[in-house]
Design an enzyme around this catalytic site. Sequence first.
Site, PDB file in Angstrom:
ATOM      1  CG  HIS A  79      -1.742   1.193   1.414  1.00 59.97           C
ATOM      2  ND1 HIS A  79      -3.021   1.319   0.925  1.00 59.97           N
ATOM      3  CD2 HIS A  79      -1.476   2.366   2.058  1.00 59.97           C
ATOM      4  CE1 HIS A  79      -3.503   2.509   1.250  1.00 59.97           C
ATOM      5  NE2 HIS A  79      -2.585   3.159   1.946  1.00 59.97           N
ATOM      6  CD  GLU A  80       1.934   3.458   3.708  1.00 62.28           C
ATOM      7  OE1 GLU A  80       2.158   4.535   3.128  1.00 62.28           O
ATOM      8  OE2 GLU A  80       0.958   3.282   4.449  1.00 62.28           O
ATOM      9  CD  GLU A 114      -4.996   6.320   2.194  1.00 59.67           C
ATOM     10  OE1 GLU A 114      -4.694   5.152   2.534  1.00 59.67           O
ATOM     11  OE2 GLU A 114      -4.171   7.245   2.161  1.00 59.67           O
ATOM     12  CG  HIS A 151      -0.033   5.985  -0.673  1.00 61.95           C
ATOM     13  ND1 HIS A 151      -1.159   6.559  -1.231  1.00 61.95           N
ATOM     14  CD2 HIS A 151      -0.429   5.477   0.530  1.00 61.95           C
ATOM     15  CE1 HIS A 151      -2.195   6.395  -0.419  1.00 61.95           C
ATOM     16  NE2 HIS A 151      -1.780   5.727   0.652  1.00 61.95           N
TER      17      HIS A 151
END
Length: 272
Positions: free
Chosen positions: A136-137, A199, A140
Amino acid sequence: MKKIVSLYSVAILLIIGSCSTNPFTGKKTLALVSNDQLFPMAFQQYGQFLTENKVVVGTAEAKRVEKVGMKIKAAAERWLTANGQAAVLQGYQWEYKLVDNKEVNAWCMPGGKIVFYTGILPITNDEATMAAVMGHEVAHALASHGAQRMSAGMLQQAGAVAVSVGTQNQSAEKQQMWMQAFGLGSQFGVMLPFSRDHESEADMIGLTLMAVAGYDPKNAVIVWERMSAKGGGQAPPEFMSTHPSNETRIAKITSQIPAAKAEAAKFGVVFK
């Protein structure tokens, strides 16, 4: 109000001329700030953060953060190269740190500087669940969400100036009313949904990255189930939040797992 229309017209032209393409989704994204401008600032802030906080080194958990981070990075490089997007990786300086902090959080600065807090370790207590958060990071970072948020903030400020200029001949009371209306409208109608979209997008991309790295994407559901249980139902309503609700995330992630597994299969990674 003609001044407002004129200023917004300029803003629209800036948006049209300042777009980049998300390498994972193919969507056009807002890019008033380039990586060449953003990365040096992010690296400086990251360096300062490390000097002001306790970095955990040498422990099994710290080594896990590094190991999982490198595997997700390698998966991202494999996917981007295979899809003709290797140029996206230019300028990234990947780094993964564990920091002593009770907050249940992890984050990534533009350019690939990733921090996990010790407070999130009970949620990510093995490689697979940590990979869900790490993916997820990394998503981003590679989707340039930081640059997009900064660009959106710049437009929001420009909009506020436009409203101020366009209402300067009205009474102070009416001008204040217009400014408040713009502030609420832009925050709840634009900025917060914009953040929630980021997100959700990072969740989706992260599933693919963790799957390509060899981690079963079903572990992302486990992470958010644990987050939900730990939160105790104290989260604000979704429309007031920068993040989707845990329930929304779990539902979306569950529906996206088959696609992530199918993408991983293209790289020879198959799950039962």
